[in-house]
Design an enzyme around this catalytic site. Structure first.
Site, PDB file in Angstrom:
ATOM      1  N   VAL A  79       0.719  -1.305  -0.035  1.00 48.01           N
ATOM      2  CA  VAL A  79       0.133  -0.082  -0.037  1.00 48.01           C
ATOM      3  C   VAL A  79       0.661   1.239  -0.040  1.00 48.01           C
ATOM      4  O   VAL A  79       1.961   1.263   0.238  1.00 48.01           O
ATOM      5  CB  VAL A  79      -0.832   0.190   1.096  1.00 48.01           C
ATOM      6  CG1 VAL A  79      -1.670  -1.048   1.211  1.00 48.01           C
ATOM      7  CG2 VAL A  79      -0.218  -0.052   2.505  1.00 48.01           C
ATOM      8  N   SER A 133      12.857  -3.148  -5.049  1.00 45.62           N
ATOM      9  CA  SER A 133      13.110  -2.560  -6.329  1.00 45.62           C
ATOM     10  C   SER A 133      13.131  -3.334  -7.443  1.00 45.62           C
ATOM     11  O   SER A 133      13.067  -4.571  -7.495  1.00 45.62           O
ATOM     12  CB  SER A 133      14.681  -2.008  -6.166  1.00 45.62           C
ATOM     13  OG  SER A 133      15.075  -1.163  -7.012  1.00 45.62           O
ATOM     14  N   LYS A 205      17.300   0.996   0.922  1.00 46.43           N
ATOM     15  CA  LYS A 205      16.500   1.397  -0.454  1.00 46.43           C
ATOM     16  C   LYS A 205      16.291   2.670  -0.704  1.00 46.43           C
ATOM     17  O   LYS A 205      16.317   3.228  -1.857  1.00 46.43           O
ATOM     18  CB  LYS A 205      15.011   0.647  -0.500  1.00 46.43           C
ATOM     19  CG  LYS A 205      14.061   0.951  -1.308  1.00 46.43           C
ATOM     20  CD  LYS A 205      14.594   0.531  -2.892  1.00 46.43           C
ATOM     21  CE  LYS A 205      13.590   0.515  -3.757  1.00 46.43           C
ATOM     22  NZ  LYS A 205      12.591   1.381  -3.917  1.00 46.43           N
ATOM     23  N   HIS A 208      19.641   3.533  -2.411  1.00 43.16           N
ATOM     24  CA  HIS A 208      19.458   2.774  -3.726  1.00 43.16           C
ATOM     25  C   HIS A 208      18.907   3.811  -4.649  1.00 43.16           C
ATOM     26  O   HIS A 208      19.298   4.165  -5.812  1.00 43.16           O
ATOM     27  CB  HIS A 208      18.877   1.729  -3.724  1.00 43.16           C
ATOM     28  CG  HIS A 208      18.289   1.161  -5.071  1.00 43.16           C
ATOM     29  ND1 HIS A 208      17.058   1.613  -5.561  1.00 43.16           N
ATOM     30  CD2 HIS A 208      18.734   0.270  -5.952  1.00 43.16           C
ATOM     31  CE1 HIS A 208      16.881   1.081  -6.731  1.00 43.16           C
ATOM     32  NE2 HIS A 208      17.828   0.305  -6.940  1.00 43.16           N
ATOM     33  N   ASN A 209      17.835   4.430  -4.297  1.00 42.96           N
ATOM     34  CA  ASN A 209      16.959   5.336  -5.056  1.00 42.96           C
ATOM     35  C   ASN A 209      17.645   6.630  -5.335  1.00 42.96           C
ATOM     36  O   ASN A 209      17.705   7.350  -6.177  1.00 42.96           O
ATOM     37  CB  ASN A 209      15.521   5.591  -4.224  1.00 42.96           C
ATOM     38  CG  ASN A 209      14.638   4.493  -4.384  1.00 42.96           C
ATOM     39  OD1 ASN A 209      15.071   3.334  -4.821  1.00 42.96           O
ATOM     40  ND2 ASN A 209      13.235   4.788  -4.451  1.00 42.96           N
ATOM     41  N   GLU A 212      20.279   6.032  -8.027  1.00 44.81           N
ATOM     42  CA  GLU A 212      19.252   5.835  -8.971  1.00 44.81           C
ATOM     43  C   GLU A 212      19.186   7.284  -9.624  1.00 44.81           C
ATOM     44  O   GLU A 212      19.262   7.380 -10.882  1.00 44.81           O
ATOM     45  CB  GLU A 212      17.768   5.283  -8.785  1.00 44.81           C
ATOM     46  CG  GLU A 212      16.909   5.214  -9.830  1.00 44.81           C
ATOM     47  CD  GLU A 212      15.875   4.745  -9.445  1.00 44.81           C
ATOM     48  OE1 GLU A 212      14.509   5.019  -9.774  1.00 44.81           O
ATOM     49  OE2 GLU A 212      15.831   3.490  -8.686  1.00 44.81           O
ATOM     50  N   LYS A 283       9.322  11.144  -6.197  1.00 39.21           N
ATOM     51  CA  LYS A 283       8.499  10.764  -5.136  1.00 39.21           C
ATOM     52  C   LYS A 283       9.247  10.768  -3.914  1.00 39.21           C
ATOM     53  O   LYS A 283       8.494  10.366  -2.977  1.00 39.21           O
ATOM     54  CB  LYS A 283       8.078   9.385  -5.624  1.00 39.21           C
ATOM     55  CG  LYS A 283       7.275   8.868  -6.584  1.00 39.21           C
ATOM     56  CD  LYS A 283       6.792   7.623  -6.825  1.00 39.21           C
ATOM     57  CE  LYS A 283       5.802   7.123  -7.841  1.00 39.21           C
ATOM     58  NZ  LYS A 283       5.539   5.977  -7.941  1.00 39.21           N
TER      59      LYS A 283
END
Length: 503
Positions: A79, A133, A205, A208-209, A212, A283
């Protein structure tokens, strides 16, 4: 129906894909969503892909979901991050979830929210997290998974997570890709490994983003120089990117960038990239990474610059107006030889800048681990990013190797391999930035990465003058190079004698 192995709450793109991935790997799945249409769509797709045999069981309520899963239950939340996660947790408590049950958050939650939730729901159920991911395709056929939390929960879900994760050939370090429903990849090394206590997985994570964001921006800057500075067509740039993708820049992002550049627009017949509005969204995870760097005092300038580049893209109307007023430099035509030379310089600039972006991300994780008492295995983190995730690249094998050589490595830049790579390519890196700057093409990603490298390699920075300034206007004191560390001094700047005092 028999009791299911696992339950899902949320059957949007990611939730449905993860549920079907588990079904492909032999697990019976119970699924619930507040939107019954999403449940129906997941059940229909499951039957379509499995010769009309159901492997996913739809549930009409939270109570029905709990009743459909084997105890101790494992329930996965897919969600939106934020309030919806807590809303579902409260609903599960009201529905009768038990203390030995596990709730796994797979959304892009802020890591501090994950830490808070583990404490908040302790005694009611085990709150666990798994950062995911790879987007829709990764979730469906093999994502990169970054689980963290109670080790009891990890041991419970480990077989399932390693079954559905992306797999890597152990010899080549390259992804084993097979996007076929009902035919999962079972061979190879799984890209799912326990990260650490709750919050660690979502933090990793998040970084990681952030990487990215930087990787995407750096590719875009190389494209921009070729498109605007060299007047190359999108198709020609795609050909260059495909060539680059055969070497050290081999990555998923390079591959899809070439595909985007090759795509023609069905409406206008022009290259699609030329009709896509140059205003990028975000985001928040890149911003969170930059903010964490600021909070921890761990420099991540290339990641921050990539966030600012997206912010600048959002000023579309202002930029259009400014383009009519602000002067651009005069463009000097290039010969074919100069064009070929610049393309090679851009390749090396992209490679060196990428090394620096990853160095910043791993250094940030290293700093965060110390601050939070985590023990992070950076070689393992690099390994689980080799497939399934957005930044998957052959380059990550070299990072894993670097941490195998020295698990206490302070920064990737001082690893013997990466130090040698930059030494061999930095001349072209600097030349590419200089030429782009002369042409008036912004290359903040390349430039910030180079500034990071040059700052890190210098034994002396101009912060000595900065400390003198701070002492002058604010009496902030300074240390001396010829005195023991920690000794503070202050100059009485406002007096005629300007005496220096030891504080």
């Amino acid at each position: 129906m028999a009791l299911c192995d696992i339950g899902f709450v949320g059957l949007g793109v990611m939730g449905k894909s993860l549920a079907l991935n588990l079904a492909d790997n032999g697990y019976q799945v119970a699924a619930f969503d507040l939107d019954q249409d999403k449940v129906d769509a997941a059940l229909a797709q499951d039957k379509l892909e499995n010769n009309n045999v159901a492997r996913v069981q739809g549930c009409e309520s939270f109570q029905a979901l709990l009743a459909s899963v084997k105890a101790p239950r494992t329930l996965v939340l897919s969600v939106p991050a934020g309030a919806p996660v807590d809303s579902v947790c409260r609903a599960l408590i009201e529905a009768g979830i038990e203390p030995d049950d596990t709730v796994v958050d797979t959304g892009n939650s802020l890591w501090t929210d994950t830490v808070r939730r583990e404490k908040q729901y302790a005694g009611l159920f085990m709150f666990f997290s798994t950062a995911v991911s790879g987007g829709e395709a990764g979730a469906r056929f093999g994502p990169s998974l970054m689980p963290s939390g109670d080790l009891r929960a990890w041991e419970r879900i480990k077989p399932m997570w390693q079954a559905i994760a992306a797999k890597v050939d152990p010899d080549t370090g390259k992804p084993i890709e097979r996007a076929e429903p009902g035919n999962p990849v079972k061979e190879g090394e799984p890209c799912a490994e326990y990260i650490g206590p709750n919050g660690a997985g979502h933090y990793v994570k998040m970084v990681h983003n952030g990487i990215e964001y930087a990787d995407m921006q750096l590719i875009c800057e190389a494209y921009h120089v070729m498109r605007e500075g060299m007047a190359m067509s999108p198709q020609a740039i795609a050909a260059v990117f495909r060539q680059w993708n055969q070497g050290v820049l081999d990555s998923y992002l390079m591959e899809i960038s070439a595909e985007v550049l090759e795509q023609m627009d069905e409406v206008t017949g022009q290259p699609l990239v030329d009709v896509i509005l140059d205003r990028a969204g975000q985001k928040g995870t890149g911003m969170w990474t930059a903010m964490s760097g600021l909070e921890l005092g761990s420099p991540v300038p290339t990641i921050a610059q990539s966030v600012f580049a997206r912010s600048m893209s959002g000023l579309k109307s202002e930029r259009v107006a400014a383009s009519q007023l602000l002067a651009a430099p005069q463009v000097v035509p290039m010969s074919d030889a100069e064009r070929s030379e610049l393309i090679q310089q851009l390749h090396d600039a992209l490679y060196c800048s990428k090394i620096c972006a990853y160095a910043q991300g791993f250094q940030l994780m290293h700093t965060a681990a110390k601050a939070n008492g985590w023990t992070l295995d950076f070689a393992a983190i690099a390994k689980i990013w080799r497939a399934g995730c957005i930044i998957r690249a052959v380059f990550l094998q070299s990072i894993s190797d670097a941490y195998h050589r020295n698990e206490d490595l302070a920064n990737l830049l001082v690893d013997e391999f990466f130090a040698g790579e930059i030494a061999s390519n930095q001349t072209n890196w600097r030349a590419a930035i200089a030429r782009a700057t002369v042409m008036g093409i912004p290359c903040g990603g390349f430039s910030s990465a180079l500034a990071y490298y040059d700052s890190y390699r210098l034994g002396t920075l101009p912060a000595n003058l900065l400390q003198g300034q701070r002492d002058y206007f604010g009496a902030h004191t300074f240390e001396r190079t010829d005195a023991p560390a920690g000794e503070k001094y202050h100059v009485q700047w406002g007096t005629s004698e300007r005496r220096q005092l030891k504080m």
